[in-house]
Design a protein around this motif. Structure first.
Motif, PDB file in Angstrom:
ATOM      1  N   ALA A  27     -62.883  34.286 -29.216  1.00  0.00           N
ATOM      2  CA  ALA A  27     -63.033  35.724 -29.479  1.00  0.00           C
ATOM      3  C   ALA A  27     -61.699  36.468 -29.361  1.00  0.00           C
ATOM      4  O   ALA A  27     -61.521  37.526 -29.974  1.00  0.00           O
ATOM      5  CB  ALA A  27     -64.057  36.329 -28.529  1.00  0.00           C
ATOM      6  N   ASP A  28     -60.746  35.916 -28.605  1.00  0.00           N
ATOM      7  CA  ASP A  28     -59.423  36.539 -28.471  1.00  0.00           C
ATOM      8  C   ASP A  28     -58.708  36.624 -29.820  1.00  0.00           C
ATOM      9  O   ASP A  28     -57.773  37.402 -29.977  1.00  0.00           O
ATOM     10  CB  ASP A  28     -58.515  35.737 -27.511  1.00  0.00           C
ATOM     11  CG  ASP A  28     -59.061  35.660 -26.096  1.00  0.00           C
ATOM     12  OD1 ASP A  28     -59.933  36.478 -25.736  1.00  0.00           O
ATOM     13  OD2 ASP A  28     -58.615  34.765 -25.351  1.00  0.00           O
ATOM     14  N   TYR A  29     -59.130  35.798 -30.772  1.00  0.00           N
ATOM     15  CA  TYR A  29     -58.464  35.719 -32.066  1.00  0.00           C
ATOM     16  C   TYR A  29     -59.229  36.428 -33.179  1.00  0.00           C
ATOM     17  O   TYR A  29     -58.902  36.258 -34.353  1.00  0.00           O
ATOM     18  CB  TYR A  29     -58.234  34.246 -32.435  1.00  0.00           C
ATOM     19  CG  TYR A  29     -57.330  33.563 -31.448  1.00  0.00           C
ATOM     20  CD1 TYR A  29     -55.948  33.659 -31.549  1.00  0.00           C
ATOM     21  CD2 TYR A  29     -57.862  32.851 -30.372  1.00  0.00           C
ATOM     22  CE1 TYR A  29     -55.115  33.064 -30.616  1.00  0.00           C
ATOM     23  CE2 TYR A  29     -57.031  32.244 -29.434  1.00  0.00           C
ATOM     24  CZ  TYR A  29     -55.666  32.360 -29.562  1.00  0.00           C
ATOM     25  OH  TYR A  29     -54.842  31.776 -28.641  1.00  0.00           O
ATOM     26  N   ALA A  30     -60.223  37.208 -32.826  1.00  0.00           N
ATOM     27  CA  ALA A  30     -61.019  37.930 -33.825  1.00  0.00           C
ATOM     28  C   ALA A  30     -60.082  38.762 -34.707  1.00  0.00           C
ATOM     29  O   ALA A  30     -59.159  39.407 -34.216  1.00  0.00           O
ATOM     30  CB  ALA A  30     -62.043  38.828 -33.144  1.00  0.00           C
ATOM     31  N   GLY A  31     -60.293  38.689 -36.020  1.00  0.00           N
ATOM     32  CA  GLY A  31     -59.460  39.432 -36.955  1.00  0.00           C
ATOM     33  C   GLY A  31     -58.238  38.659 -37.410  1.00  0.00           C
ATOM     34  O   GLY A  31     -57.489  39.136 -38.261  1.00  0.00           O
ATOM     35  N   ARG A  32     -58.021  37.481 -36.838  1.00  0.00           N
ATOM     36  CA  ARG A  32     -56.914  36.614 -37.267  1.00  0.00           C
ATOM     37  C   ARG A  32     -57.460  35.233 -37.566  1.00  0.00           C
ATOM     38  O   ARG A  32     -58.491  34.848 -37.041  1.00  0.00           O
ATOM     39  CB  ARG A  32     -55.848  36.505 -36.169  1.00  0.00           C
ATOM     40  CG  ARG A  32     -54.951  37.717 -36.099  1.00  0.00           C
ATOM     41  CD  ARG A  32     -53.783  37.543 -35.143  1.00  0.00           C
ATOM     42  NE  ARG A  32     -52.849  36.459 -35.426  1.00  0.00           N
ATOM     43  CZ  ARG A  32     -51.831  36.510 -36.288  1.00  0.00           C
ATOM     44  NH1 ARG A  32     -51.650  37.589 -37.009  1.00  0.00           N
ATOM     45  NH2 ARG A  32     -51.015  35.479 -36.446  1.00  0.00           N
ATOM     46  N   LYS A  33     -56.728  34.494 -38.377  1.00  0.00           N
ATOM     47  CA  LYS A  33     -57.106  33.108 -38.619  1.00  0.00           C
ATOM     48  C   LYS A  33     -56.531  32.267 -37.483  1.00  0.00           C
ATOM     49  O   LYS A  33     -55.441  32.558 -36.987  1.00  0.00           O
ATOM     50  CB  LYS A  33     -56.558  32.618 -39.954  1.00  0.00           C
ATOM     51  CG  LYS A  33     -57.237  33.279 -41.137  1.00  0.00           C
ATOM     52  CD  LYS A  33     -56.775  32.673 -42.432  1.00  0.00           C
ATOM     53  CE  LYS A  33     -57.508  33.318 -43.591  1.00  0.00           C
ATOM     54  NZ  LYS A  33     -57.445  32.508 -44.799  1.00  0.00           N
ATOM     55  N   VAL A  34     -57.272  31.266 -37.081  1.00  0.00           N
ATOM     56  CA  VAL A  34     -56.793  30.397 -36.008  1.00  0.00           C
ATOM     57  C   VAL A  34     -57.026  28.937 -36.384  1.00  0.00           C
ATOM     58  O   VAL A  34     -58.079  28.574 -36.906  1.00  0.00           O
ATOM     59  CB  VAL A  34     -57.424  30.754 -34.646  1.00  0.00           C
ATOM     60  CG1 VAL A  34     -58.927  30.627 -34.669  1.00  0.00           C
ATOM     61  CG2 VAL A  34     -56.849  29.917 -33.525  1.00  0.00           C
ATOM     62  N   ILE A  35     -55.980  28.147 -36.159  1.00  0.00           N
ATOM     63  CA  ILE A  35     -56.057  26.707 -36.359  1.00  0.00           C
ATOM     64  C   ILE A  35     -56.362  26.116 -34.988  1.00  0.00           C
ATOM     65  O   ILE A  35     -55.547  26.231 -34.068  1.00  0.00           O
ATOM     66  CB  ILE A  35     -54.733  26.142 -36.907  1.00  0.00           C
ATOM     67  CG1 ILE A  35     -54.439  26.742 -38.286  1.00  0.00           C
ATOM     68  CG2 ILE A  35     -54.772  24.616 -36.958  1.00  0.00           C
ATOM     69  CD1 ILE A  35     -53.022  26.478 -38.791  1.00  0.00           C
ATOM     70  N   ILE A 126     -60.076  25.141 -39.083  1.00  0.00           N
ATOM     71  CA  ILE A 126     -59.477  26.441 -39.358  1.00  0.00           C
ATOM     72  C   ILE A 126     -60.602  27.465 -39.350  1.00  0.00           C
ATOM     73  O   ILE A 126     -61.591  27.326 -40.072  1.00  0.00           O
ATOM     74  CB  ILE A 126     -58.731  26.435 -40.704  1.00  0.00           C
ATOM     75  CG1 ILE A 126     -57.622  25.377 -40.638  1.00  0.00           C
ATOM     76  CG2 ILE A 126     -58.170  27.821 -41.008  1.00  0.00           C
ATOM     77  CD1 ILE A 126     -56.961  25.089 -41.939  1.00  0.00           C
ATOM     78  N   VAL A 127     -60.427  28.461 -38.481  1.00  0.00           N
ATOM     79  CA  VAL A 127     -61.435  29.506 -38.309  1.00  0.00           C
ATOM     80  C   VAL A 127     -60.887  30.785 -38.951  1.00  0.00           C
ATOM     81  O   VAL A 127     -59.741  31.176 -38.697  1.00  0.00           O
ATOM     82  CB  VAL A 127     -61.727  29.730 -36.804  1.00  0.00           C
ATOM     83  CG1 VAL A 127     -62.790  30.803 -36.614  1.00  0.00           C
ATOM     84  CG2 VAL A 127     -62.169  28.417 -36.146  1.00  0.00           C
ATOM     85  N   VAL A 133     -66.023  28.912 -39.953  1.00  0.00           N
ATOM     86  CA  VAL A 133     -65.236  27.728 -40.288  1.00  0.00           C
ATOM     87  C   VAL A 133     -64.771  27.849 -41.735  1.00  0.00           C
ATOM     88  O   VAL A 133     -65.577  27.990 -42.647  1.00  0.00           O
ATOM     89  CB  VAL A 133     -66.075  26.439 -40.106  1.00  0.00           C
ATOM     90  CG1 VAL A 133     -65.299  25.214 -40.579  1.00  0.00           C
ATOM     91  CG2 VAL A 133     -66.510  26.283 -38.660  1.00  0.00           C
ATOM     92  N   GLU A 134     -63.460  27.814 -41.920  1.00  0.00           N
ATOM     93  CA  GLU A 134     -62.897  27.834 -43.266  1.00  0.00           C
ATOM     94  C   GLU A 134     -62.711  26.401 -43.768  1.00  0.00           C
ATOM     95  O   GLU A 134     -63.016  26.082 -44.908  1.00  0.00           O
ATOM     96  CB  GLU A 134     -61.558  28.566 -43.251  1.00  0.00           C
ATOM     97  CG  GLU A 134     -60.960  28.789 -44.622  1.00  0.00           C
ATOM     98  CD  GLU A 134     -59.688  29.605 -44.539  1.00  0.00           C
ATOM     99  OE1 GLU A 134     -58.619  29.044 -44.843  1.00  0.00           O
ATOM    100  OE2 GLU A 134     -59.760  30.792 -44.161  1.00  0.00           O
TER     101      GLU A 134
END
Length: 155
Positions: A27-35, A126-127, A133-134
């Motif tokens: 949730a800390d990465y909401a609004g960004r893509k994260v690997i 990749i989220v 999930v992307e």
């Protein structure tokens, strides 16, 4: 055997301790893509190569809007030693209970040196900015994976 994630489905939420023992949540990465990448053990040759490759590519990935989190079953103290020894810049979190590894399909039966064993399956998920999930890549190679990922993402 854990189920593998599929593109479009929600990425499982998690909160795990980082190398300093601080909680890190998806949730800390909401609004960004994260690997989110899963690796078997800190301070082993393949895992070191992969972590160094992500660190070396972090500025490029960041500029393209991606954050990177590495997940292993290691305790925070071992992750801190790994980070320090290799001068790693990626966020490393530990999952000693292997709960998140299982939820992401990154723990189960695999073949190693011709034998079937149960362990961490080197994987990358990749989220997207909405927490979905992307891409979900399983049984990736430690060497060359980051370069291939950057190419596949068009960065």
């Amino acid at each position: 055997m854990s189920e593998r994630l599929q593109p479009g489905e929600p990425a499982p939420a998690f909160t795990l301790p980082d190398a300093d023992g601080n909680p890190v949540s998806l949730a800390d990465y909401a609004g960004r893509k994260v690997i989110v990448y899963f690796y078997p053990a800190a301070m082993t040759p393949g895992c070191t190569k992969q972590a160094c490759d992500f660190t070396d590519s972090l500025d490029l990935l960041s500029a393209a809007g991606y954050d990177v989190v590495g997940v292993s079953p290691d305790a925070p103290a071992k992750l801190a030693k790994f980070r320090s020894k290799e001068n790693l810049k990626v966020t490393l979190v530990g999952d000693p209970e292997k709960r998140v590894l299982q939820e992401y399909g990154a723990f189960g039966e695999k073949t190693m040196y011709g034998r079937k064993i149960t362990g961490v399956i080197r994987s990358t998920v990749i989220v997207d900015e909405q927490g979905r999930v992307e891409r979900a890549l399983y049984n990736v190679r430690a060497t060359g994976h980051v370069a291939k990922l950057i190419k596949d993402l068009g960065i």
